[in-house]
Enzyme design. Structure first.
Site, mmCIF file in Angstrom:
data_model
loop_
_atom_site.group_PDB
_atom_site.id
_atom_site.type_symbol
_atom_site.label_atom_id
_atom_site.label_comp_id
_atom_site.label_asym_id
_atom_site.label_seq_id
_atom_site.Cartn_x
_atom_site.Cartn_y
_atom_site.Cartn_z
ATOM 1 N N GLY A 45 -8.184 -2.553 6.811
ATOM 2 C CA GLY A 45 -9.159 -1.610 6.274
ATOM 3 C C GLY A 45 -10.504 -1.612 6.973
ATOM 4 O O GLY A 45 -11.140 -0.568 7.112
ATOM 5 N N THR A 79 -3.207 3.391 6.341
ATOM 6 C CA THR A 79 -2.866 2.035 5.903
ATOM 7 C C THR A 79 -3.062 1.069 7.052
ATOM 8 O O THR A 79 -2.868 1.430 8.207
ATOM 9 C CB THR A 79 -1.413 1.955 5.385
ATOM 10 O OG1 THR A 79 -1.172 0.617 4.924
ATOM 11 C CG2 THR A 79 -0.401 2.275 6.476
ATOM 12 N N GLY A 80 -3.458 -0.148 6.720
ATOM 13 C CA GLY A 80 -3.657 -1.131 7.774
ATOM 14 C C GLY A 80 -4.896 -1.954 7.513
ATOM 15 O O GLY A 80 -5.338 -2.084 6.367
ATOM 16 N N GLY A 118 -11.827 -2.039 0.520
ATOM 17 C CA GLY A 118 -11.223 -1.567 1.761
ATOM 18 C C GLY A 118 -11.296 -0.058 1.915
ATOM 19 O O GLY A 118 -11.867 0.651 1.081
ATOM 20 N N ASP A 119 -10.688 0.401 2.988
ATOM 21 C CA ASP A 119 -10.713 1.837 3.308
ATOM 22 C C ASP A 119 -10.009 2.685 2.261
ATOM 23 O O ASP A 119 -10.329 3.863 2.098
ATOM 24 C CB ASP A 119 -10.064 2.075 4.681
ATOM 25 C CG ASP A 119 -8.599 1.632 4.687
ATOM 26 O OD1 ASP A 119 -8.288 0.534 4.182
ATOM 27 O OD2 ASP A 119 -7.760 2.406 5.188
ATOM 28 N N THR A 129 0.835 -1.199 0.000
ATOM 29 C CA THR A 129 0.000 0.000 0.000
ATOM 30 C C THR A 129 0.872 1.253 0.000
ATOM 31 O O THR A 129 1.876 1.311 0.700
ATOM 32 C CB THR A 129 -0.881 -0.016 1.261
ATOM 33 O OG1 THR A 129 -1.647 -1.207 1.234
ATOM 34 C CG2 THR A 129 -1.787 1.195 1.302
ATOM 35 N N ARG A 176 -14.300 -7.595 -2.220
ATOM 36 C CA ARG A 176 -14.144 -6.838 -0.964
ATOM 37 C C ARG A 176 -13.545 -5.454 -1.265
ATOM 38 O O ARG A 176 -12.607 -5.325 -2.060
ATOM 39 C CB ARG A 176 -13.239 -7.616 -0.019
ATOM 40 C CG ARG A 176 -12.916 -6.890 1.289
ATOM 41 C CD ARG A 176 -11.585 -6.178 1.214
ATOM 42 N NE ARG A 176 -11.157 -5.672 2.509
ATOM 43 C CZ ARG A 176 -10.094 -4.890 2.683
ATOM 44 N NH1 ARG A 176 -9.363 -4.545 1.651
ATOM 45 N NH2 ARG A 176 -9.779 -4.461 3.876
HETATM 46 N N1 ASP Z 1 -5.931 -0.582 4.139
HETATM 47 C C1 ASP Z 1 -5.772 -1.528 3.060
HETATM 48 C C2 ASP Z 1 -7.038 -2.341 2.932
HETATM 49 O O1 ASP Z 1 -7.618 -2.718 3.923
HETATM 50 C C3 ASP Z 1 -4.620 -2.451 3.222
HETATM 51 C C4 ASP Z 1 -3.310 -1.813 3.607
HETATM 52 O O2 ASP Z 1 -3.247 -0.632 3.924
HETATM 53 O O3 ASP Z 1 -2.279 -2.505 3.603
HETATM 54 O O4 ASP Z 1 -7.405 -2.679 1.835
#
Ligand code: ASP
Length: 231
Positions: A156, A153-154, A132-133, A102, A130
């Protein structure tokens, strides 16, 4: 391989995003095309891919997005029946753990305008479809000239449930918190090991916090000051 990406300009709340995008080399350019060349904010799935292709963006076949290390990581996640972040389940034989994952960026320009952008392949072993955020304005990406620009990031799902990027901005605007205090409060509300965020406010104050082990980050100021950090 499905990608999510979004970006927002703080000056006029202009925003663009794509989710479950396939085969477009630079998903963030697709998000930019949605912002610049449509009246919408978010396009998803094959229609988003078609739109990006019609805008002339470079396309690549599915195999182009696969690396051996990421494939092994996916296989491990599927074996364990787990959905993991892009740098989890890495082993020494794989590529460097966090150099292809990311990416987020926040910026303040010389005219005082803020912007934020985020692009991702999402969680490893996620269900097809799916989102994500990183595709969601207010969750993974937000910018408003009067408050701050944020890219997250993280995990989501946690960032969506906590409306992270928009909440940092709201705490600055409505609760009068400084950027650091606002980021600290929002991160403290997240489950442990959720991830982190990068933020810059209208005065150029930077904040790059996380509630997990590490997050590759770098910054640069107009006076030439620059730096990098991981842990
Ligand atoms: N936030 C991202 C998601 O959930 C993944 C990531 O930041 O590594 O899709």
């Amino acid at each position: 391989m499905q990608h999510d990406a979004s970006l927002m300009c703080g000056v006029r709340r202009a925003a663009g995003a794509v989710a479950a995008l396939t085969g477009i080399r630079s998903p963030i350019l697709a998000a930019r095309a949605v912002m610049d060349s449509s009246e919408h904010v978010l396009l998803v799935g094959p229609d988003a891919t078609d739109f990006a292709a019609r805008c002339g963006l470079e396309q690549r076949p599915p195999a182009w997005f696969v690396t051996a290390g990421r494939q092994r990581q996916l296989d491990r996640a599927l074996d364990l029946e787990r959905v993991v972040r892009d740098h989890d389940l890495y082993e020494e034989e794989d590529d460097a753990p966090m150099d292809k994952g990311t990416v987020g960026a926040v910026a303040l320009d010389r005219d005082g305008h803020l912007a934020a952008a985020t692009s991702t392949g999402g969680m490893t072993a996620k269900l097809p479809g799916r989102v994500g955020d990183s595709a969601l304005i207010g969750a993974g990406t937000w910018a408003l000239d009067t408050t701050c620009a944020v890219s997250a990031t993280g995990h989501g799902e946690a960032f969506i449930r906590h409306h992270v990027a928009g909440r940092v901005s709201d705490l600055v605007e409505l609760a009068g918190l400084g950027l650091e205090a606002a980021c600290a409060r929002v991160l403290a509300e997240l489950p442990p090991e959720s991830g982190g965020l990068i933020a810059v406010d209208a005065r150029g104050q930077l904040c790059l916090p996380m509630n997990c082990g590490g997050m590759y980050r770098a910054w640069m100021r107009t006076d030439g000051e620059r730096g990098t950090a991981i842990w």
